[in-house]
Design a protein around this motif. Structure first.
Motif, PDB file in Angstrom:
ATOM      1  N   VAL A  68     -32.929  -4.968 -44.454  1.00 25.90           N
ATOM      2  CA  VAL A  68     -31.756  -5.298 -43.649  1.00 25.90           C
ATOM      3  C   VAL A  68     -32.053  -4.963 -42.190  1.00 25.90           C
ATOM      4  CG1 VAL A  68     -29.321  -4.832 -43.245  1.00 25.90           C
ATOM      5  CG2 VAL A  68     -30.214  -4.860 -45.582  1.00 25.90           C
ATOM      6  N   ILE A  69     -31.826  -5.927 -41.312  1.00 29.04           N
ATOM      7  CA  ILE A  69     -32.065  -5.677 -39.897  1.00 29.04           C
ATOM      8  C   ILE A  69     -30.739  -5.437 -39.194  1.00 29.04           C
ATOM      9  CG2 ILE A  69     -34.177  -7.037 -39.836  1.00 29.04           C
ATOM     10  CD1 ILE A  69     -32.590  -9.250 -38.442  1.00 29.04           C
ATOM     11  N   ALA A  70     -30.739  -4.501 -38.269  1.00 26.18           N
ATOM     12  CA  ALA A  70     -29.552  -4.220 -37.471  1.00 26.18           C
ATOM     13  C   ALA A  70     -29.678  -5.002 -36.171  1.00 26.18           C
ATOM     14  CB  ALA A  70     -29.436  -2.728 -37.199  1.00 26.18           C
ATOM     15  N   LEU A  71     -28.761  -5.930 -35.958  1.00 18.40           N
ATOM     16  CA  LEU A  71     -28.802  -6.746 -34.755  1.00 18.40           C
ATOM     17  C   LEU A  71     -27.998  -6.079 -33.647  1.00 18.40           C
ATOM     18  CD1 LEU A  71     -28.238 -10.299 -36.291  1.00 18.40           C
ATOM     19  CD2 LEU A  71     -30.407  -9.255 -35.626  1.00 18.40           C
ATOM     20  N   PRO A  72     -28.638  -5.733 -32.528  1.00 18.37           N
ATOM     21  CA  PRO A  72     -27.845  -5.247 -31.404  1.00 18.37           C
ATOM     22  C   PRO A  72     -26.933  -6.362 -30.940  1.00 18.37           C
ATOM     23  CG  PRO A  72     -30.081  -5.741 -30.690  1.00 18.37           C
ATOM     24  CD  PRO A  72     -30.061  -5.886 -32.177  1.00 18.37           C
ATOM     25  N   SER A  73     -25.724  -6.027 -30.548  1.00 16.10           N
ATOM     26  CA  SER A  73     -24.774  -7.101 -30.267  1.00 16.10           C
ATOM     27  C   SER A  73     -24.848  -7.577 -28.822  1.00 16.10           C
ATOM     28  CB  SER A  73     -23.365  -6.654 -30.638  1.00 16.10           C
ATOM     29  OG  SER A  73     -23.022  -5.459 -29.963  1.00 16.10           O
ATOM     30  N   LEU A  74     -24.011  -7.041 -27.962  1.00 14.67           N
ATOM     31  CA  LEU A  74     -23.862  -7.592 -26.625  1.00 14.67           C
ATOM     32  C   LEU A  74     -24.376  -6.644 -25.558  1.00 14.67           C
ATOM     33  CD1 LEU A  74     -20.236  -8.965 -27.002  1.00 14.67           C
ATOM     34  CD2 LEU A  74     -22.300 -10.353 -26.834  1.00 14.67           C
ATOM     35  N   PHE A  75     -24.918  -7.225 -24.506  1.00 15.17           N
ATOM     36  CA  PHE A  75     -25.213  -6.429 -23.323  1.00 15.17           C
ATOM     37  C   PHE A  75     -23.900  -5.869 -22.772  1.00 15.17           C
ATOM     38  CE2 PHE A  75     -29.235  -8.687 -23.334  1.00 15.17           C
ATOM     39  CZ  PHE A  75     -30.114  -7.755 -22.793  1.00 15.17           C
ATOM     40  N   PRO A  76     -23.945  -4.740 -22.090  1.00 14.34           N
ATOM     41  CA  PRO A  76     -22.711  -4.178 -21.530  1.00 14.34           C
ATOM     42  C   PRO A  76     -22.000  -5.168 -20.622  1.00 14.34           C
ATOM     43  CG  PRO A  76     -24.516  -2.606 -21.363  1.00 14.34           C
ATOM     44  CD  PRO A  76     -25.122  -3.899 -21.825  1.00 14.34           C
ATOM     45  N   ALA A  77     -20.680  -5.180 -20.700  1.00 17.65           N
ATOM     46  CA  ALA A  77     -19.882  -6.087 -19.871  1.00 17.65           C
ATOM     47  C   ALA A  77     -20.194  -5.873 -18.401  1.00 17.65           C
ATOM     48  CB  ALA A  77     -18.401  -5.850 -20.136  1.00 17.65           C
ATOM     49  N   GLY A  78     -20.335  -6.982 -17.692  1.00 21.02           N
ATOM     50  CA  GLY A  78     -20.594  -6.922 -16.260  1.00 21.02           C
ATOM     51  C   GLY A  78     -22.059  -6.894 -15.894  1.00 21.02           C
TER      52      GLY A  78
END
Length: 427
Positions: free
Chosen positions: A16-26
């Protein structure tokens, strides 16, 4: 839709791979890629390796679209042969395009080897099976052109194709040993893993609903309320393209590709059907394609109805094709039925668009997306990194919606029905 109609036999790797989600807002990124299929993930991997900050936004889950649902055939080349490409694009670009087309299967199998991807595969070639004398002549012409360029190909006699496929009804065919088969869901999942390891961020369940230009950046907004700023945006949505970029969806004809898989075959049957593990596509107007899976099933696919399937009867045309090719399988149970969406362009070539600086879109796999989109992702990444237009194998083209696109699906459905009837007379 019942799970039985949307659950392919393909498997994700057990890890199972953990996908990093989003870059920090801004925080601005170099590129946002809309679509987490093979095209988007290949671009993300190579762009991250070139030092770009990459964010992939996938509307569903990785592998839910056509990249994880296709037949897993890895076929080099394009719909057109080398001499046509040279005549159509000129000697310089045509030669470059022929070389690119010849390399697309290598791009997949080299990646599996070099990155040690957990992807079941067999690389023993692809057979284009001819059921008419006209198709056999076309195969001979194709063989001549690729053989002259050093490709590992072979024209097959009626006896040779019968031995290699175990199928009935072919007059001969063409074997391209550069090709092979993979598990497409495992491949897409592993692309996500290595892209993540390279530094790309991948966010699932993030449907992009709005694009806008602001102060030199692209503002990308999702249905979940996330907003990102990017120097460039790549739309890698292909057959799942909506209204995000006006006119783009009207440049393609989305088609449904239906597939069936038998139960695992007995050793006696398996020994007579595709004993060397090649993939096959036939020469019919509404072609069928097939291969064996890693667990010994026969997987067969072809065009399906334009509406969403509602019952097992929507796959019956494939069961008939299976029985026609392999009468010994007439009583073998069909265990899985599923479908995906593919995109065709009117000229049967992939299209690359850049309607505004830093806004790119790629559409039109023409049924060869595994190899084509893997290889094209590397070229797109190079273009994003250095702006060299010569990195792109296909010329940038304007967005030209198909006239009367709203009625196109009706015409396609009627054409499929007509071609299927003509094919039936050529049995």
């Amino acid at each position: 839709m019942p799970a039985a109609f949307s659950d392919p036999i393909w498997q994700k790797p057990k890890a199972v791979i953990a996908l990093p989600s989003l870059f920090p807002a801004g925080s601005p990124v170099d590129v946002v890629i809309v679509g987490g299929g093979i095209m988007g993930l290949s671009t993300a991997l190579h762009a991250a390796r070139l030092g770009l900050a990459v964010q992939v936004l996938e509307a569903g889950a990785i592998g839910e679209g056509a990249s994880g649902l296709n037949g897993g055939q890895v076929i080099p080349g394009l719909k057109y042969d080398p001499e046509w490409l040279l005549e159509h694009f000129g000697p310089e670009r045509g030669a470059a395009l022929v070389n690119f087309a010849a390399s697309t299967a290598d791009a997949v199998f080299d990646l599996i080897r070099d990155e040690r991807l957990a992807v079941p595969f067999v690389r023993n070639g692809w057979i284009q099976a001819a059921h008419t004398e006209t198709a056999l002549k076309a195969a001979a012409n194709r063989d001549r052109q690729w053989r002259a360029r050093g490709a590992d190909v072979q024209l097959l006699s009626q006896a040779e194709i019968a031995a290699m496929t175990g199928a009935q009804g072919y007059l001969g065919g063409w074997l391209d040993r550069r090709a092979g088969v993979i598990d497409p869901l495992a491949y897409t999942s592993e692309l996500a893993r290595v892209a993540t390891a390279a530094g790309a961020r991948i966010a699932e369940r993030q449907k992009v609903v709005k694009l806008g230009r602001e102060a030199g950046f692209w503002r990308v907004s999702t249905a979940n309320g996330a907003e990102l700023r990017a120097k460039a945006v790549v739309l890698a949505t292909n057959a799942y393209t909506g209204g995000l970029l006006p006119g783009l969806a009207e440049t393609i004809v989305p088609l449904h590709s239906f597939q069936i898989a038998t139960v695992p075959l007995s050793s006696n049957l398996a020994a007579t059907i595709l004993p060397e593990g090649q993939a096959v596509s036939d020469s019919r107007r509404i072609l069928v394609y097939y291969r064996k899976s890693a667990d010994g099933r026969l997987v067969l696919g072809g065009r399906g109805r334009m509406a969403l399937p509602t019952s097992e009867g929507d796959w019956v045309h494939l069961e008939r094709a299976l029985a026609r090719l392999y009468p010994a399988l007439a009583g073998v149970a069909i265990e899985k039925r599923w479908f995906g969406r593919v995109a065709m362009t009117p000229d049967h070539l992939p299209h690359i668009h850049e309607p505004e600086p830093g806004l790119l879109a790629v559409v039109g796999c023409q049924g060869r997306g595994v190899g084509l989109m893997t290889a094209l992702g590397g070229r797109m990444a190079s273009y994003l990194a250095n702006g060299d237009i010569n990195q792109l194998p296909f010329p940038l083209s304007p967005i030209r919606p198909i006239p009367f696109h709203a009625f196109r699906q009706i015409g396609v459905a009627a054409t499929i029905a007509w071609y299927r009837m003509l094919d039936a007379f050529e049995r």
